[in-house]
Every structure is written in structure tokens, then in C-alpha cells.
Write an enzyme that holds these catalytic residues in place. Sequence first.
Site, PDB file in Angstrom:
ATOM      1  N   ARG A 121       0.024   6.228  16.889  1.00  0.00           N
ATOM      2  CA  ARG A 121      -0.148   7.268  16.179  1.00  0.00           C
ATOM      3  C   ARG A 121       0.314   8.570  16.570  1.00  0.00           C
ATOM      4  O   ARG A 121       1.074   9.314  15.664  1.00  0.00           O
ATOM      5  CB  ARG A 121      -1.764   7.436  15.944  1.00  0.00           C
ATOM      6  CG  ARG A 121      -2.323   6.187  15.084  1.00  0.00           C
ATOM      7  CD  ARG A 121      -1.225   5.291  14.169  1.00  0.00           C
ATOM      8  NE  ARG A 121      -1.855   4.019  13.727  1.00  0.00           N
ATOM      9  CZ  ARG A 121      -1.052   3.183  12.930  1.00  0.00           C
ATOM     10  NH1 ARG A 121       0.041   3.249  13.490  1.00  0.00           N
ATOM     11  NH2 ARG A 121      -1.715   2.186  12.596  1.00  0.00           N
ATOM     12  N   SER A 147      -6.142  -7.830   7.595  1.00  0.00           N
ATOM     13  CA  SER A 147      -5.171  -6.883   7.679  1.00  0.00           C
ATOM     14  C   SER A 147      -4.705  -6.803   9.029  1.00  0.00           C
ATOM     15  O   SER A 147      -5.326  -6.872  10.046  1.00  0.00           O
ATOM     16  CB  SER A 147      -5.596  -5.621   7.280  1.00  0.00           C
ATOM     17  OG  SER A 147      -6.342  -4.957   7.832  1.00  0.00           O
ATOM     18  N   ASP A 194       0.839  -1.258  -0.022  1.00  0.00           N
ATOM     19  CA  ASP A 194       0.172   0.047   0.055  1.00  0.00           C
ATOM     20  C   ASP A 194       0.925   1.204   0.015  1.00  0.00           C
ATOM     21  O   ASP A 194       0.652   2.084  -0.860  1.00  0.00           O
ATOM     22  CB  ASP A 194      -0.839   0.367   1.112  1.00  0.00           C
ATOM     23  CG  ASP A 194      -1.942  -1.039   1.265  1.00  0.00           C
ATOM     24  OD1 ASP A 194      -1.977  -1.905   0.259  1.00  0.00           O
ATOM     25  OD2 ASP A 194      -3.120  -1.051   1.863  1.00  0.00           O
ATOM     26  N   ASP A 243      -7.494   5.976  12.089  1.00  0.00           N
ATOM     27  CA  ASP A 243      -6.151   6.410  11.950  1.00  0.00           C
ATOM     28  C   ASP A 243      -5.856   7.485  11.220  1.00  0.00           C
ATOM     29  O   ASP A 243      -5.087   8.265  11.479  1.00  0.00           O
ATOM     30  CB  ASP A 243      -5.212   5.065  11.447  1.00  0.00           C
ATOM     31  CG  ASP A 243      -5.013   4.074  12.419  1.00  0.00           C
ATOM     32  OD1 ASP A 243      -4.793   4.331  13.631  1.00  0.00           O
ATOM     33  OD2 ASP A 243      -4.375   3.122  11.926  1.00  0.00           O
TER      34      ASP A 243
END
Length: 404
Positions: free
Chosen positions: A98, A181, A16, A127
Site C-alpha cells: 500500500r 475476495s 469495483d 487498506d
Amino acid sequence: MSDIKRVVLAYSGGLDTSVILKWLQVTYNCEVVTFTADLGQGEELAPARAKAELMGVKPEHIYIDDLREEFVRDFVFPMMRANARYEGDYLLGTSIARPLISKRLIEIARETGADAVAHGATGKGNDQVRFELSAYALDPSIKVIAPWREWDLTSRTALIAWAEQHQIPVPKDKRGESPFSTDANLLHTSSEGKVLEDPWQETPDYVYSRTVNPEDAPDAPEYITIDFEKGDGVALNGAAMSPATLLAALNDLGRKHGIGRLDLVENRFVGMKSRGMYETPGGEIYARAHRGIESITLDRGAAHLKDELMPKYAELIYNGFWFAPEREMLQAAIDHSQARVNGTVRLKLYKGSASVVGRRSADSLYSERHVTFEDDAGAYDQKDAAGFIKLNALRLRLLAQRDR
């Protein structure tokens, strides 16, 4: 688009973000700086450097930073002081990583004179919110590029086709549909999507990567001790350790005993419910231990107030408000409460559970003399309870008299 000359991309080296790297170069005709954070995810990071170089990123613009100690010391441990669990269960393993990634993105943007930062979060998840709220809090003028909200690559097939068209290597295991994922760091591994999307179906055992099945864990329990100073863990079984080293050691113990698995349907900030599977082996052990040491060192009023504040604090982290003033205000109160949270906790690890079985502290508020069932030599006068109960019962008696 023409005003963007250089972008700092949060880059994993996976399919990605490799597509995003090339897409930024093609779409914005800009230079890309890559930033790969080592948060203890357990993956080899050298391939990320090689892949970035292959795609034309200058060697001096490839950042691979070991942030494990900063991650645990400045983000995980402060969060653990609050006993934070989102919606009562989730130890916030993805959420708490994050703000650190965003902080470093902004720092690198300043160092390299970049106009923008970019991330690979999708438009359906939390996110994107966490990355961008943190980025804007740290640099209100920064531009943020979120390719998943801009491009028309709406399927994995389209993504792979675009990659092949632009000579981006596609690993064999990325062809076909991914069964789920994952995201990983030193605190946890999360898995979402595909085989996990039906909340009625039990998580297949092959999804778990960081813990043995509790049914297959050792048949004998293991006892450990964790020492705390001012609310932070400082030693395991008497051996002093840095924050990241301690968490890594607890991860090994949690893996062995099948501790820290969580199957959760949660409420995302963007409005939908999602089902995820989380493994937080060391974090679960640590969280249990922290509550254990607080149980004898925190005053009832402080402990109960912390428990009232915790859901709000956890929600702020989950929603991406780490750098917001209200989180910092709550943190100041929480940290103040930890000044005397010192001592040792003993835990029993056995087939998926971490149980506190002992706790001691020079700052303990536990008084065996007051609580004993034997003669307390006048430490506590039981007659005092009569007036205490009568005063607390007064309003209840008046209500009952009126309503009778």
C-alpha cells in the site's frame, strides 16, 4: 465538490474500480486519471487500459507502471530484514504494497496537476487507513476520495445494477455472490470474506491459488541455497538475481512444494477481528532463510533486540505507518544490524515446510572450537562458569534467604 477538477484513481480494471471511475465522473463532474500498478499480481494489465479508454479516460492519463523491482527492493526486502510478522504469523503481503501504491498516486497527482486521489478500499478494512496515512504523509494538502464511505451502493447487487445503468461491462463471473475476495502481488495472495467468514470452517481447497496442497506436493525433498549480502538475498542456487526475480523464483519453488499457507484470524486496525487465508510461498522460504543467516552472523544482543523491536515494527506496517518517523527510526537500527549479515543458507523444501539445514558465512560468529564436546585446547575455561553462575544467582539466593 466543485473544487475538484481532476482525480487520480488507483485502478485495477475490475468491477469495483470501474464503477468508482464512472461514479467519480458523474458525482464530481471531474476528469479521472487512472493508475494501475504491476506488483507481480500475475494478471494481464492491458484490459485495464482498454477499459479506461472505453470509459473516457484520455490515453495520456492512463498510467500502468511496472513496479515489481521497486516493490521488492525498497519495501519487501527492508521489511524482511526485520523478520517482520504481524501477530507472530502474517508476513504483511497486502500491508507492504500500500505505501508504494500511495507514493505513486501522489507522484502522478503532481505530474498531472490533480486535486485529489481516490481508492477502492472499503470503510471496514485496513487498506483505507494505509492508503490515506501514506498519502497525507507524502502530501499533507492532498484530498482523498473514498467512495465506499460516501455512496449508497451498499451491496454487490446495487453495484452491478449501477454498473448496468451506466453501461459499464459486467463480466459473467461477477454476477451473483462472489465466494470470496482476493488481493495479490509478487509477495502474496490474500483471500477474505464469504466462505471464509466462519472461523470454525476449514478453508476450502479451491480458495488456494498459489500453492499445491502440501499433501499432493512431491514425495522427494528439494534442496536449495540462497546467498545474502548485507541482509538481502542476492542469489539462488549460486545464480545472481535481482530482488523481484529472486522472489518470483522462490514463489515457483514454494508453489511446487505447498509452502506458505496461513489461515489467520487477525486484529484489524479499525477494531474488528477478521479471518483471512494467505499464501506467501516465496516469502516464507525467504523469511526462513534470512533468520538462518542471521543465526550465525548476528551477535546475541543485536539479535535479541531485533526480536524485541519486530512486533512494533510489524504493527506499524500493518497499521499504515510506513512513512512515519518511528518506522524510519526502527528501519535505521535494523539496517545497521545487517552490515555483516552475509553468507549462504541451505534449505530443505518438503510438503509445506521450508527448513534451514545449513548455513555458512565468512562473517560467522559461530566458533566450533569453543562449542565442541571434544578437547577445545583451552579455548574455553569451564571453571569460569562457576563465578558467572554465582554472581547471577546472588540476588536469587538473597531473595530465598529473606523469604524463608
